[in-house]
Design an enzyme around this catalytic site. Structure first.
Site, short mmCIF file in Angstrom:
data_model
loop_
_atom_site.label_atom_id
_atom_site.label_comp_id
_atom_site.label_asym_id
_atom_site.label_seq_id
_atom_site.Cartn_x
_atom_site.Cartn_y
_atom_site.Cartn_z
N ASP A 31 -3.29 1.30 9.49
CA ASP A 31 -2.15 2.21 9.35
C ASP A 31 -1.39 2.22 10.67
O ASP A 31 -2.00 2.14 11.74
CB ASP A 31 -2.67 3.62 9.02
CG ASP A 31 -1.66 4.47 8.26
OD1 ASP A 31 -0.58 4.72 8.81
OD2 ASP A 31 -1.97 4.89 7.14
N THR A 35 3.75 7.70 8.80
CA THR A 35 3.61 8.85 7.90
C THR A 35 2.13 9.16 7.62
O THR A 35 1.83 10.25 7.14
CB THR A 35 4.35 8.63 6.54
OG1 THR A 35 3.83 7.46 5.90
CG2 THR A 35 5.85 8.47 6.76
N ALA A 114 0.06 -1.42 -4.51
CA ALA A 114 0.48 -0.09 -4.95
C ALA A 114 1.97 -0.14 -5.23
O ALA A 114 2.79 -0.13 -4.32
CB ALA A 114 0.19 0.94 -3.86
N TYR A 145 13.45 2.26 -1.38
CA TYR A 145 12.06 2.32 -1.84
C TYR A 145 11.91 1.52 -3.15
O TYR A 145 11.04 0.65 -3.27
CB TYR A 145 11.67 3.77 -2.07
CG TYR A 145 10.22 3.99 -2.45
CD1 TYR A 145 9.19 3.68 -1.58
CD2 TYR A 145 9.89 4.55 -3.68
CE1 TYR A 145 7.86 3.90 -1.92
CE2 TYR A 145 8.58 4.79 -4.04
CZ TYR A 145 7.57 4.46 -3.16
OH TYR A 145 6.26 4.69 -3.51
N LYS A 149 9.75 -2.00 -3.57
CA LYS A 149 8.59 -2.11 -4.46
C LYS A 149 8.83 -3.16 -5.55
O LYS A 149 7.90 -3.85 -5.97
CB LYS A 149 8.26 -0.75 -5.07
CG LYS A 149 7.70 0.26 -4.07
CD LYS A 149 6.31 -0.13 -3.56
CE LYS A 149 5.67 1.00 -2.77
NZ LYS A 149 4.34 0.60 -2.22
N THR A 175 1.74 11.71 -7.88
CA THR A 175 0.34 12.04 -7.63
C THR A 175 0.28 13.14 -6.58
O THR A 175 1.09 13.15 -5.64
CB THR A 175 -0.41 10.78 -7.15
OG1 THR A 175 -0.18 9.72 -8.09
CG2 THR A 175 -1.90 11.02 -7.02
#
Ligand code: UDP
Length: 317
Positions: A31, A35, A114, A145, A149, A175
């Site tokens: 990481d 964030t 993901a 975004y 993706k 989620t």
């Protein structure tokens, strides 16, 4: 198995670290902490199967030793974050996915991307099956975004088809759960914190837009099953229980006993989807998966975590 989890100090990444370690696997979390937060993995320090590397995956990724799987979860994921970090969001979806796939190819590791319900944009098909190509505005504020993706999915399929990398794609719907960032700006942390402070909940627009919220443990279970399945095509993982944002606000007020009510604010971002609900027929059929925790139960598990965080900060008694 030895597994690399990019975004491993984030909300979802850290829960995945916990699950894979609990199943007896070895986990390397990576990481860059823009964030993500090491608080999310502090409890894993000293665990013999766990290690952490601070690294930005948009740059060449070096991991010593074998890897059996790579879960690529690094990305800003809240609209507030990706509006503030538009270039990083595009880079991690594009360059970061490329680097992570290159590593998977090199190590002979399985790769799981993901992805997101945002690939469906502001959908014109409802609920959204995986076969729907979506309705995305590439140049709108959320495009950074959504398109990152979408590119990431295309890149993943290209590595599968051209290089024979074993790939999996999960399309994750909203989620929530413990370890969401307090300031991430999404509706769940915003409403819970407002409610715990006795403030009115800020509903953006008239609150008629809908979302379908899944508890984090259900998501983690879906990802776990998908990784060990043989499914190459994308699979939606989400809870089909659909609520308007106004209904959601009322539920949070009810569960917290908040008397602050609701205020309406004209703060919907451009292209904020009007509806969102997963069609989980594929997940049911292929993974034998479906969510087990309904919204009220998930919120009962989440609210105490936020209360404790606010207590630590001296913001609630
Ligand atoms: N929203 C809201 N109040 C808030 C934060 C968000 O009404 O304090 C709305 C937002 O306009 C959107 C929905 O809640 O329609 C979900 O937003 P979120 O940022 O959680 O994620 P999204 O699903 O849009 O990616």
């Amino acid at each position: 198995m030895r597994i690399l989890i990019t975004g491993g100090a984030g909300f979802l990444g850290s829960h995945l670290c916990d699950r894979f370690l609990a199943e007896g696997h070895t986990v390397v979390a990576m990481d860059n902490l823009i964030t993500g937060n090491t608080d999310n993995i502090a409890h894993l320090a000293g665990h013999p199967g766990f290690s952490f590397i601070k690294h930005d995956v948009t740059n060449y990724i070096f991991v010593e030793g074998p890897l059996d799987a790579i879960l690529h979860f690094a990305s800003p994921a809240s609209p507030v974050d990706y509006l503030e970090l538009p270039i990083q969001t595009l880079k991690v979806g594009a360059l970061g996915t490329h680097k992570a796939l290159g590593l998977a190819k090199d190590k002979g590791a399985r790769f799981l991307l993901a992805s997101t319900s945002e690939v469906y944009g502001d959908p014109q098909v409802h609920p959204q099956p995986e076969s729907y190509y979506g309705h995305v505005n590439p140049i709108g504020p959320r495009g950074v975004y959504d398109e990152a993706k979408r590119f990431a999915e295309a890149m993943t399929m290209a590595y599968h088809r051209y290089h024979g990398v074993e790939t999996r794609i999960v399309r994750i719907f909203n989620t929530y759960g413990p370890r969401m960032r307090l300031r991430d700006g999404r509706v769940v942390p915003n409403f819970i914190q407002q409610a715990l402070r006795g403030e009115p909940l800020t509903v953006y627009g008239d609150g008629s837009q809908t979302r379908s919220f899944q508890y984090v443990d259900d998501l983690v279970d879906g990802v776990y099953r998908l990784l060990f399945s043989n499914e190459i095509e994308p699979v939606n993982i989400g809870n089909p229980g659909e609520f308007t944002i106004k209904e959601f606000a009322e539920l949070v007020n009810q569960l917290t006993g908040n008397r602050g009510g609701i205020v309406y604010r004209d703060l919907r971002t451009q292209d904020d989807p009007q509806v969102r609900q997963p069609d989980i027929t594929r997940a049911r059929a292929i993974l034998g998966w479906e969510p087990r925790i309904d919204l009220a139960e998930g919120l009962r598990r989440t609210i105490p975590w936020f209360r404790e965080e606010l207590r630590k900060r001296g913001e609630v008694p």
